[in-house]
Write an enzyme that holds these catalytic residues in place. Structure first.
Site, PDB file in Angstrom:
ATOM      1  N   SER A 124     -48.778   9.496  20.502  1.00  0.00           N
ATOM      2  CA  SER A 124     -48.723   8.994  21.506  1.00  0.00           C
ATOM      3  C   SER A 124     -47.672  10.003  21.977  1.00  0.00           C
ATOM      4  O   SER A 124     -47.548  10.451  21.089  1.00  0.00           O
ATOM      5  CB  SER A 124     -47.923   8.139  21.649  1.00  0.00           C
ATOM      6  OG  SER A 124     -47.295   7.273  23.203  1.00  0.00           O
ATOM      7  N   TYR A 148     -41.666   2.191  16.242  1.00  0.00           N
ATOM      8  CA  TYR A 148     -43.047   2.706  16.783  1.00  0.00           C
ATOM      9  C   TYR A 148     -43.154   3.729  16.466  1.00  0.00           C
ATOM     10  O   TYR A 148     -44.273   4.396  16.152  1.00  0.00           O
ATOM     11  CB  TYR A 148     -43.009   2.013  18.183  1.00  0.00           C
ATOM     12  CG  TYR A 148     -44.552   2.080  18.585  1.00  0.00           C
ATOM     13  CD1 TYR A 148     -45.735   2.271  18.357  1.00  0.00           C
ATOM     14  CD2 TYR A 148     -44.562   3.214  19.640  1.00  0.00           C
ATOM     15  CE1 TYR A 148     -46.771   2.612  19.175  1.00  0.00           C
ATOM     16  CE2 TYR A 148     -45.420   3.654  20.840  1.00  0.00           C
ATOM     17  CZ  TYR A 148     -46.905   3.465  19.696  1.00  0.00           C
ATOM     18  OH  TYR A 148     -48.382   3.575  20.942  1.00  0.00           O
ATOM     19  N   LYS A 152     -45.964   6.369  14.544  1.00  0.00           N
ATOM     20  CA  LYS A 152     -47.141   7.245  15.094  1.00  0.00           C
ATOM     21  C   LYS A 152     -47.292   8.675  14.325  1.00  0.00           C
ATOM     22  O   LYS A 152     -48.252   9.562  14.405  1.00  0.00           O
ATOM     23  CB  LYS A 152     -46.993   7.444  16.861  1.00  0.00           C
ATOM     24  CG  LYS A 152     -47.376   6.457  17.663  1.00  0.00           C
ATOM     25  CD  LYS A 152     -48.888   5.753  17.182  1.00  0.00           C
ATOM     26  CE  LYS A 152     -49.042   4.854  18.356  1.00  0.00           C
ATOM     27  NZ  LYS A 152     -51.012   4.648  17.626  1.00  0.00           N
TER      28      LYS A 152
HETATM   29  P1  NAD Z   1     -53.550  -2.626  22.191  1.00  0.00           P
HETATM   30  O1  NAD Z   1     -52.696  -4.194  21.981  1.00  0.00           O
HETATM   31  O2  NAD Z   1     -54.134  -3.574  23.596  1.00  0.00           O
HETATM   32  O3  NAD Z   1     -54.766  -2.872  22.067  1.00  0.00           O
HETATM   33  C1  NAD Z   1     -54.444  -2.767  20.360  1.00  0.00           C
HETATM   34  C2  NAD Z   1     -55.597  -4.255  19.267  1.00  0.00           C
HETATM   35  O4  NAD Z   1     -55.074  -3.356  18.118  1.00  0.00           O
HETATM   36  C3  NAD Z   1     -55.446  -5.077  19.591  1.00  0.00           C
HETATM   37  O5  NAD Z   1     -56.690  -5.746  20.334  1.00  0.00           O
HETATM   38  C4  NAD Z   1     -54.522  -5.780  18.129  1.00  0.00           C
HETATM   39  O6  NAD Z   1     -55.186  -7.386  18.270  1.00  0.00           O
HETATM   40  C5  NAD Z   1     -55.133  -4.443  17.665  1.00  0.00           C
HETATM   41  N1  NAD Z   1     -54.360  -3.915  16.033  1.00  0.00           N
HETATM   42  C6  NAD Z   1     -52.743  -4.655  16.054  1.00  0.00           C
HETATM   43  N2  NAD Z   1     -53.034  -4.015  14.902  1.00  0.00           N
HETATM   44  C7  NAD Z   1     -54.252  -4.672  14.175  1.00  0.00           C
HETATM   45  C8  NAD Z   1     -54.579  -5.129  12.657  1.00  0.00           C
HETATM   46  N3  NAD Z   1     -53.572  -4.565  11.759  1.00  0.00           N
HETATM   47  N4  NAD Z   1     -55.839  -4.633  11.838  1.00  0.00           N
HETATM   48  C9  NAD Z   1     -56.603  -4.933  13.169  1.00  0.00           C
HETATM   49  N5  NAD Z   1     -56.694  -4.690  14.438  1.00  0.00           N
HETATM   50  C10 NAD Z   1     -54.986  -4.891  14.894  1.00  0.00           C
HETATM   51  O7  NAD Z   1     -53.037  -1.882  22.681  1.00  0.00           O
HETATM   52  P2  NAD Z   1     -53.808  -0.639  23.948  1.00  0.00           P
HETATM   53  O8  NAD Z   1     -52.194  -0.362  24.959  1.00  0.00           O
HETATM   54  O9  NAD Z   1     -54.844  -0.520  24.170  1.00  0.00           O
HETATM   55  O10 NAD Z   1     -53.171   0.376  22.332  1.00  0.00           O
HETATM   56  C11 NAD Z   1     -54.367   0.956  22.022  1.00  0.00           C
HETATM   57  C12 NAD Z   1     -53.801   1.924  21.009  1.00  0.00           C
HETATM   58  O11 NAD Z   1     -53.300   3.310  22.186  1.00  0.00           O
HETATM   59  C13 NAD Z   1     -52.626   1.436  20.395  1.00  0.00           C
HETATM   60  O12 NAD Z   1     -52.355   2.067  19.177  1.00  0.00           O
HETATM   61  C14 NAD Z   1     -51.405   2.073  21.023  1.00  0.00           C
HETATM   62  O13 NAD Z   1     -50.075   2.844  19.810  1.00  0.00           O
HETATM   63  C15 NAD Z   1     -51.913   3.408  21.662  1.00  0.00           C
HETATM   64  N6  NAD Z   1     -51.202   4.014  22.415  1.00  0.00           N
HETATM   65  C16 NAD Z   1     -50.936   2.805  23.861  1.00  0.00           C
HETATM   66  C17 NAD Z   1     -50.329   3.174  24.452  1.00  0.00           C
HETATM   67  C18 NAD Z   1     -50.269   2.319  26.041  1.00  0.00           C
HETATM   68  O14 NAD Z   1     -49.359   2.490  27.306  1.00  0.00           O
HETATM   69  N7  NAD Z   1     -51.305   1.798  26.273  1.00  0.00           N
HETATM   70  C19 NAD Z   1     -49.326   4.908  24.755  1.00  0.00           C
HETATM   71  C20 NAD Z   1     -49.452   5.554  23.497  1.00  0.00           C
HETATM   72  C21 NAD Z   1     -50.200   5.324  22.847  1.00  0.00           C
END
Ligand code: NAD
Ligand code: UDP
Length: 331
Positions: A124, A148, A152
């Site tokens: 991120s 958080y 990362k």
């Molecule tokens: P999201 O919460 O929709 O998807 C993450 C998924 O991971 C969820 O479906 C959750 O059930 C699953 N999960 C969490 N912990 C788990 C575990 N221990 N075992 C198995 N499954 C698990 O989030 P997103 O927005 O799709 O983000 C995806 C990734 O991208 C994340 O790592 C997030 O930190 C990163 N990210 C997101 C953003 C954003 O703005 N959405 C920005 C930068 C980085």
């Protein structure tokens, strides 16, 4: 050979699964459904005509992760699974470190045990902390302001150390800026539980009438109109960035790319675009700054274009239209 998508029923993961399946990849999803629903697997099938294999497994369950590798021939992992709520991470740091870091360690132990050495990791722009200047390049100094973000940054370091020690591994760290928007089908999109932390899901819920008004966190930043400026990127472009990143997995070691558009829009500009495109008024109030927020954050995304041939193509209007189409289709 299959691609394992951890967190594949989540927001970005589900769009990436669709993109990969449409490009001919065999996708397997692992998700513990802590922040998503199993029905997403059916939506992916509705969109692509192919139902990916789904494992309801927690990355903290090492035996479960092992079973997924035992039962499939996986050569690449796209690793989205993780907890992502900044405020919650401040309140529950050890849960965040455990879930995100231990989960990643379990995953890479099992990858190594099963001769699987290619990994794309969801990082991120938060790892840039408070950047001195914008646009942000990949070689800017790294720091974090909340647990958080620290998960990362630590995972980036763990994966980098791993690649130094074992040249069979190749890892791509993708630093996302602000993904918004949804698939044109309106079957999948960003549907967080509870009151949203992020701007766009908050805006769409105000548009729907589920929330009374938007709080705009500060209008006294040194920006075009005083509100925060971010690099909003369509989730479809972000998904395509993962496919493009496969190219960088052909060589061993770590590669790092920003995935953003390179353009910054302010909170008020986003509200304006949303109102104009969808013909809906978004009532808002200016409130205090949110602790930890920075004035401006947008990417220099030229490295991904140069080396991966990837560039974001969707406009802010398309992001606003698709986000509303998705929200208004949720029962
Ligand atoms: P999201 O919460 O929709 O998807 C993450 C998924 O991971 C969820 O479906 C959750 O059930 C699953 N999960 C969490 N912990 C788990 C575990 N221990 N075992 C198995 N499954 C698990 O989030 P997103 O927005 O799709 O983000 C995806 C990734 O991208 C994340 O790592 C997030 O930190 C990163 N990210 C997101 C953003 C954003 O703005 N959405 C920005 C930068 C980085
Ligand atoms: N923001 C806002 N009201 C909200 C949520 C966010 O004004 O309810 C602002 C926030 O201050 C920032 C921008 O919108 O300037 C993007 O915030 P978000 O949480 O979506 O992403 P971040 O860039 O913090 O990861």
């Amino acid at each position: 050979m299959s691609v394992l998508v951890t967190g594949g029923t989540g927001y970005i993961g589900s769009h990436t699964c669709v993109d990969f399946i449409e490009k001919g990849k065999e996708v397997i999803i692992l998700d513990n459904l802590s922040n998503s629903k199993e029905e997403v697997v059916g939506f992916i099938e509705q969109i692509t005509g192919i139902r990916p294999k789904f494992y309801n497994i927690d990355l903290l369950d090492r035996e479960g992760v092992k079973r997924v590798f035992d039962e499939n021939d996986i050569d690449t992992v796209i690793h989205f699974a993780g907890l992502k709520a900044v405020g919650e991470s401040v309140a529950k740091p050890i849960e965040y470190y455990h879930n995100n870091i231990t989960g990643t360690l379990n995953l890479i132990f099992e990858m190594r045990d099963h001769d699987c050495f290619k990994l794309v990791f969801s990082s991120s722009a938060t790892v840039y902390g408070k950047p001195e200047t914008v646009p942000i390049k990949e070689d800017f100094p790294l720091s974090t302001t909340n647990p958080y973000g620290t998960t990362k940054l630590y995972i980036e370091r763990i994966l980098t150390d791993l690649c130094v020690a074992d040249d069979r591994f190749s890892v791509v760290l993708l630093r996302y800026f602000n993904p918004i928007g949804a698939h044109d089908s309106a079957l999948i999109g960003d549907n967080p539980n509870g009151i949203p932390n992020n701007l766009m899901p908050y805006v769409t819920r105000v548009a729907k009438g589920t929330l009374p008004h938007l709080n705009v966190f500060g209008n006294d930043y040194d920006t075009c109109d005083g509100t925060g400026v971010r690099d909003f990127i369509h989730v479809l472009d972000l998904a395509a960035g993962h496919y493009a990143a496969l190219k960088a997995l052909e060589k061993s070691g770590v590669s790092i790319y920003n995935l953003g558009t390179g353009n910054g829009y302010s909170v008020l500009q986003l509200i304006d675009a949303f109102e104009r495109v969808n013909n809906i008024k978004i009532p808002y109030q200016i409130t205090d700054r949110r602790p930890g927020d920075i004035a401006e954050c947008y990417a220099d995304a030229s490295k991904a274009e140069r080396e991966l041939g990837w560039k974001a193509v969707h406009t802010l209007d398309e992001m606003c239209a698709s986000a509303w189409k998705f929200e208004s289709s949720i029962k």
